[in-house]
Design a protein around this motif. Structure first.
Motif, PDB file in Angstrom:
ATOM      1  N   ILE A  20       0.841  -1.192   0.000  1.00 52.47           N
ATOM      2  CA  ILE A  20       0.000   0.000   0.000  1.00 52.47           C
ATOM      3  C   ILE A  20       0.879   1.246   0.000  1.00 52.47           C
ATOM      4  O   ILE A  20       2.014   1.229   0.479  1.00 52.47           O
ATOM      5  CB  ILE A  20      -0.967   0.022   1.208  1.00 52.47           C
ATOM      6  CG1 ILE A  20      -0.197  -0.059   2.515  1.00 52.47           C
ATOM      7  CG2 ILE A  20      -1.944  -1.127   1.119  1.00 52.47           C
ATOM      8  CD1 ILE A  20      -1.057   0.133   3.745  1.00 52.47           C
ATOM      9  N   GLY A  21       0.364   2.301  -0.551  1.00 58.32           N
ATOM     10  CA  GLY A  21       1.085   3.566  -0.582  1.00 58.32           C
ATOM     11  C   GLY A  21       0.452   4.496  -1.596  1.00 58.32           C
ATOM     12  O   GLY A  21      -0.436   4.110  -2.353  1.00 58.32           O
ATOM     13  N   ILE A  22       0.941   5.702  -1.599  1.00 63.60           N
ATOM     14  CA  ILE A  22       0.392   6.705  -2.519  1.00 63.60           C
ATOM     15  C   ILE A  22       0.872   6.426  -3.935  1.00 63.60           C
ATOM     16  O   ILE A  22       1.820   5.668  -4.150  1.00 63.60           O
ATOM     17  CB  ILE A  22       0.784   8.131  -2.085  1.00 63.60           C
ATOM     18  CG1 ILE A  22       2.307   8.299  -2.083  1.00 63.60           C
ATOM     19  CG2 ILE A  22       0.223   8.454  -0.711  1.00 63.60           C
ATOM     20  CD1 ILE A  22       2.775   9.729  -1.869  1.00 63.60           C
ATOM     21  N   ASP A  23       0.211   7.042  -4.902  1.00 64.62           N
ATOM     22  CA  ASP A  23       0.602   6.903  -6.307  1.00 64.62           C
ATOM     23  C   ASP A  23       2.059   7.305  -6.486  1.00 64.62           C
ATOM     24  O   ASP A  23       2.510   8.326  -5.931  1.00 64.62           O
ATOM     25  CB  ASP A  23      -0.265   7.787  -7.204  1.00 64.62           C
ATOM     26  CG  ASP A  23      -1.708   7.325  -7.281  1.00 64.62           C
ATOM     27  OD1 ASP A  23      -1.995   6.223  -6.792  1.00 64.62           O
ATOM     28  OD2 ASP A  23      -2.529   8.082  -7.832  1.00 64.62           O
ATOM     29  N   GLY A  24       2.787   6.490  -7.243  1.00 61.41           N
ATOM     30  CA  GLY A  24       4.170   6.815  -7.544  1.00 61.41           C
ATOM     31  C   GLY A  24       5.162   6.452  -6.455  1.00 61.41           C
ATOM     32  O   GLY A  24       6.325   6.834  -6.520  1.00 61.41           O
ATOM     33  N   SER A  25       4.719   5.700  -5.440  1.00 60.36           N
ATOM     34  CA  SER A  25       5.628   5.381  -4.334  1.00 60.36           C
ATOM     35  C   SER A  25       6.470   4.135  -4.579  1.00 60.36           C
ATOM     36  O   SER A  25       7.315   3.793  -3.764  1.00 60.36           O
ATOM     37  CB  SER A  25       4.836   5.216  -3.031  1.00 60.36           C
ATOM     38  OG  SER A  25       3.944   4.115  -3.122  1.00 60.36           O
ATOM     39  N   GLY A  26       6.213   3.405  -5.699  1.00 63.35           N
ATOM     40  CA  GLY A  26       7.044   2.256  -6.037  1.00 63.35           C
ATOM     41  C   GLY A  26       6.436   0.905  -5.700  1.00 63.35           C
ATOM     42  O   GLY A  26       7.155  -0.093  -5.605  1.00 63.35           O
ATOM     43  N   LYS A  27       5.136   0.849  -5.532  1.00 64.07           N
ATOM     44  CA  LYS A  27       4.470  -0.422  -5.184  1.00 64.07           C
ATOM     45  C   LYS A  27       4.666  -1.480  -6.269  1.00 64.07           C
ATOM     46  O   LYS A  27       5.011  -2.624  -5.956  1.00 64.07           O
ATOM     47  CB  LYS A  27       2.967  -0.197  -4.955  1.00 64.07           C
ATOM     48  CG  LYS A  27       2.628   0.703  -3.790  1.00 64.07           C
ATOM     49  CD  LYS A  27       1.135   0.910  -3.657  1.00 64.07           C
ATOM     50  CE  LYS A  27       0.508   1.572  -4.838  1.00 64.07           C
ATOM     51  NZ  LYS A  27       0.806   2.976  -5.025  1.00 64.07           N
ATOM     52  N   THR A  28       4.486  -1.104  -7.500  1.00 64.72           N
ATOM     53  CA  THR A  28       4.634  -2.062  -8.600  1.00 64.72           C
ATOM     54  C   THR A  28       6.074  -2.526  -8.716  1.00 64.72           C
ATOM     55  O   THR A  28       6.343  -3.725  -8.901  1.00 64.72           O
ATOM     56  CB  THR A  28       4.166  -1.435  -9.924  1.00 64.72           C
ATOM     57  OG1 THR A  28       2.798  -1.052  -9.784  1.00 64.72           O
ATOM     58  CG2 THR A  28       4.305  -2.412 -11.082  1.00 64.72           C
ATOM     59  N   THR A  29       7.007  -1.630  -8.564  1.00 66.16           N
ATOM     60  CA  THR A  29       8.423  -1.996  -8.611  1.00 66.16           C
ATOM     61  C   THR A  29       8.747  -2.990  -7.503  1.00 66.16           C
ATOM     62  O   THR A  29       9.424  -4.001  -7.730  1.00 66.16           O
ATOM     63  CB  THR A  29       9.304  -0.738  -8.467  1.00 66.16           C
ATOM     64  OG1 THR A  29       8.984   0.165  -9.526  1.00 66.16           O
ATOM     65  CG2 THR A  29      10.779  -1.093  -8.496  1.00 66.16           C
ATOM     66  N   GLN A  30       8.277  -2.725  -6.309  1.00 64.58           N
ATOM     67  CA  GLN A  30       8.529  -3.631  -5.187  1.00 64.58           C
ATOM     68  C   GLN A  30       7.853  -4.977  -5.404  1.00 64.58           C
ATOM     69  O   GLN A  30       8.414  -6.022  -5.047  1.00 64.58           O
ATOM     70  CB  GLN A  30       8.055  -3.010  -3.874  1.00 64.58           C
ATOM     71  CG  GLN A  30       8.895  -1.837  -3.419  1.00 64.58           C
ATOM     72  CD  GLN A  30      10.350  -2.209  -3.220  1.00 64.58           C
ATOM     73  OE1 GLN A  30      10.678  -3.236  -2.642  1.00 64.58           O
ATOM     74  NE2 GLN A  30      11.239  -1.367  -3.732  1.00 64.58           N
ATOM     75  N   ALA A  31       6.670  -4.979  -5.982  1.00 62.59           N
ATOM     76  CA  ALA A  31       5.974  -6.234  -6.274  1.00 62.59           C
ATOM     77  C   ALA A  31       6.770  -7.073  -7.262  1.00 62.59           C
ATOM     78  O   ALA A  31       6.910  -8.292  -7.085  1.00 62.59           O
ATOM     79  CB  ALA A  31       4.570  -5.951  -6.814  1.00 62.59           C
ATOM     80  N   HIS A  32       7.335  -6.444  -8.280  1.00 59.07           N
ATOM     81  CA  HIS A  32       8.156  -7.169  -9.256  1.00 59.07           C
ATOM     82  C   HIS A  32       9.429  -7.715  -8.602  1.00 59.07           C
ATOM     83  O   HIS A  32       9.821  -8.855  -8.854  1.00 59.07           O
ATOM     84  CB  HIS A  32       8.513  -6.275 -10.440  1.00 59.07           C
ATOM     85  CG  HIS A  32       7.366  -6.003 -11.362  1.00 59.07           C
ATOM     86  ND1 HIS A  32       6.855  -6.942 -12.218  1.00 59.07           N
ATOM     87  CD2 HIS A  32       6.627  -4.882 -11.542  1.00 59.07           C
ATOM     88  CE1 HIS A  32       5.846  -6.418 -12.896  1.00 59.07           C
ATOM     89  NE2 HIS A  32       5.684  -5.168 -12.501  1.00 59.07           N
ATOM     90  N   LEU A  33      10.065  -6.921  -7.778  1.00 58.86           N
ATOM     91  CA  LEU A  33      11.278  -7.367  -7.092  1.00 58.86           C
ATOM     92  C   LEU A  33      10.983  -8.524  -6.141  1.00 58.86           C
ATOM     93  O   LEU A  33      11.755  -9.485  -6.062  1.00 58.86           O
ATOM     94  CB  LEU A  33      11.916  -6.203  -6.331  1.00 58.86           C
ATOM     95  CG  LEU A  33      12.512  -5.090  -7.191  1.00 58.86           C
ATOM     96  CD1 LEU A  33      12.915  -3.909  -6.333  1.00 58.86           C
ATOM     97  CD2 LEU A  33      13.685  -5.613  -7.985  1.00 58.86           C
ATOM     98  N   LEU A  34       9.865  -8.443  -5.440  1.00 63.69           N
ATOM     99  CA  LEU A  34       9.472  -9.514  -4.526  1.00 63.69           C
ATOM    100  C   LEU A  34       9.180 -10.787  -5.307  1.00 63.69           C
ATOM    101  O   LEU A  34       9.617 -11.875  -4.925  1.00 63.69           O
ATOM    102  CB  LEU A  34       8.241  -9.086  -3.719  1.00 63.69           C
ATOM    103  CG  LEU A  34       7.668 -10.140  -2.770  1.00 63.69           C
ATOM    104  CD1 LEU A  34       8.699 -10.571  -1.743  1.00 63.69           C
ATOM    105  CD2 LEU A  34       6.421  -9.597  -2.094  1.00 63.69           C
ATOM    106  N   ALA A  35       8.461 -10.681  -6.401  1.00 65.62           N
ATOM    107  CA  ALA A  35       8.143 -11.862  -7.233  1.00 65.62           C
ATOM    108  C   ALA A  35       9.420 -12.501  -7.768  1.00 65.62           C
ATOM    109  O   ALA A  35       9.556 -13.716  -7.748  1.00 65.62           O
ATOM    110  CB  ALA A  35       7.215 -11.451  -8.377  1.00 65.62           C
TER     111      ALA A  35
END
Length: 42
Positions: A20-35
């Motif tokens: 969770i976080g505000i728009d542009g905080s890197g959630k998608t990037t972190q999800a890819h790195l975690l995967a």
């Protein structure tokens, strides 16, 4: 060692992670790195 890996895979449970976080905080990037990290750990 092979037995322990097989036993772990049989017992594997599905888990959920919420990023969770505000728009542009890197959630998608972190999800890819975690995967990538989880896939490499198998």
């Amino acid at each position: 060692m092979v037995r322990s890996l097989r036993a772990r895979r049989r017992r594997a449970r599905l888990r959920s992670v919420a990023l969770i976080g505000i728009d542009g905080s890197g959630k998608t990037t972190q999800a890819h790195l975690l995967a990538d990290a989880l896939a490499a750990a198998v």
